[in-house]
Design a protein around this motif. Structure first.
Motif, short mmCIF file in Angstrom:
data_model
loop_
_atom_site.label_atom_id
_atom_site.label_comp_id
_atom_site.label_asym_id
_atom_site.label_seq_id
_atom_site.Cartn_x
_atom_site.Cartn_y
_atom_site.Cartn_z
N THR A 3 -4.99 96.74 98.21
CA THR A 3 -4.91 96.56 99.59
C THR A 3 -6.11 97.02 100.15
OG1 THR A 3 -2.59 96.80 99.90
CG2 THR A 3 -3.83 97.02 102.01
N THR A 23 -3.88 88.99 105.68
CA THR A 23 -2.65 89.68 106.09
C THR A 23 -1.65 88.89 105.20
OG1 THR A 23 -2.24 88.36 108.14
CG2 THR A 23 -3.12 91.04 108.26
N HIS A 27 -3.47 92.54 102.74
CA HIS A 27 -4.68 93.33 103.28
C HIS A 27 -4.40 94.13 104.47
CE1 HIS A 27 -6.58 92.39 99.66
NE2 HIS A 27 -6.69 90.99 99.95
N LYS A 28 -5.05 95.02 105.14
CA LYS A 28 -4.88 95.49 106.56
C LYS A 28 -5.99 95.22 107.30
CE LYS A 28 -2.55 100.00 104.93
NZ LYS A 28 -1.32 99.57 105.64
N ASN A 58 0.72 85.99 111.40
CA ASN A 58 1.42 87.15 110.63
C ASN A 58 1.58 88.39 111.40
OD1 ASN A 58 1.42 89.53 108.91
ND2 ASN A 58 1.11 87.91 107.11
N ASN A 60 1.61 91.39 110.85
CA ASN A 60 0.74 92.74 110.61
C ASN A 60 -0.50 92.43 111.21
OD1 ASN A 60 3.09 93.85 109.26
ND2 ASN A 60 2.69 92.54 107.34
N ILE A 61 -1.10 91.52 111.64
CA ILE A 61 -2.32 91.48 112.27
C ILE A 61 -2.36 92.30 113.34
CG2 ILE A 61 -4.28 90.09 113.40
CD1 ILE A 61 -2.94 87.68 111.80
#
Length: 334
Positions: A3, A23, A27-28, A58, A60-61
């Motif tokens: 990641t 994401t 990945h962060k 997504n 997580n963005i």
């Protein structure tokens, strides 16, 4: 795959599309934007309605309005801002960068001051400041909304170091977003910028009733003349068969989703570029690229009938209906 912590500078359409890809890959991603409404929309609603209406991103963005926060833990920084904003962003990276990072550019433009590629200017500014591990770019036929909708898309990871180009390609690649490596950064960069002028010409041609034969011929002429210019900067001819050059040119010069193609249609409708351009708040990329290509050709003494004719249409009050067929009569192909 490990990641990675990635900062995307810009909350525009393409930066958001790449954030979605990255994401999706685990990945962060932290985006930086100056529009608080867009940043809040991304964080609270998982949307960027300014560009994609109700298409969900997504979840997580994440996004921030503070550049220092975006860069604090970043290993990779993606520049996804217009060319005119790059200098300010670089100043911010120099001020807030905490470590050497991979810098990846997506802006499609050239360096007007030096009549050169933008990459040289960026590398020179960031070099010897312990903030840049490498410099590269992502270019190819990638309409942002199609990427967000996870439609199949192929682009190039451009870096003069093949190993790094491959590493970045792997970070981006998934089942719908395919990235191939290339070391011809300069060739891809020039192609990515100048193809926008070809798209304007293609729109003008379509507006005057040009059919598929003419469009295919125009794309061929444009690709050839762009290569003639890029060759003088050290570009490889095989680059003009990859996604960043030929692929992006075909898309931009034939799609109704292309701003530059749409501008060409408007110019044909009025048969007057000056009147149409006055109605645009910001300069469309292909207009600006035409001016730089024209200047580069004069400086380097490159014969380029295509860019000379387009310069007459866009800057010297040339009547499009009287000049458009000259693109074919005066064609120079490799």
């Amino acid at each position: 795959m490990n990641t990675r912590r990635i900062a995307i500078i810009g909350t525009g359409a393409y930066g958001t599309a790449l954030a979605n890809v990255l994401t999706d890959n685990g990945h962060k991603v932290l985006m930086y934007g100056i529009e608080e409404k867009q940043v809040n929309d991304i964080n609270e609603n998982h949307l960027n309605q300014a560009f994609f209406q109700d298409l969900l991103l997504n979840e997580n963005i994440q996004a921030t309005t503070e550049l220092a926060v975006a860069l604090e833990k970043a290993e990779i920084v993606i520049l996804s801002v217009p060319t005119f904003a790059v200098d300010n962003v670089l100043d911010g990276i120099l001020k807030y960068g905490k470590r050497e990072m991979h810098i990846i550019n997506t802006a499609k433009g050239l360096d007007e001051e030096n009549l050169d590629v933008l990459s040289k200017k960026i590398i020179k500014k960031l070099a010897n400041h312990q903030v840049m591990k490498s410099f590269g770019a992502i270019y190819g036929p990638s309409v942002a909304i199609e990427v967000v909708m996870r439609k199949p898309t192929c682009v190039m990871s451009c870096n003069e170091n093949l190993q790094i180009a491959q590493e970045i390609a792997q970070i981006f690649t998934n089942e719908y977003f395919i990235v191939k490596p290339t070391t011809d950064l300069v060739g891809c960069e020039i192609a990515a910028s100048l193809k926008n002028t070809v798209a304007i010409a293609s729109g003008i041609l379509a507006g005057f009733g040009g059919a598929d034969n003419a469009k295919a011929s125009l794309i061929t002429i444009g690709n050839s003349e762009i290569y003639k210019i890029a060759q003088r900067f050290g570009a490889k001819i095989e680059t003009f068969m990859n996604f960043a050059a030929l692929g992006d040119l075909i898309l931009t010069a034939s799609s109704n989703k292309s701003r530059n193609y749409g501008l060409g249609l408007q110019i044909a409708e009025r048969d007057d570029a000056k009147i149409v351009l006055k109605s645009h708040k910001n300069t469309v990329e292909g207009v600006y690229a035409c001016k730089l290509a024209y200047k580069i050709c004069k400086k380097l003494e490159i014969s380029s009938p295509f860019f000379e004719i387009m310069h007459k249409i866009l800057y010297n009050k040339g009547r499009p209906s009287a000049l458009i067929n000259d693109l074919f009569k005066n064609a120079e192909v490799v």
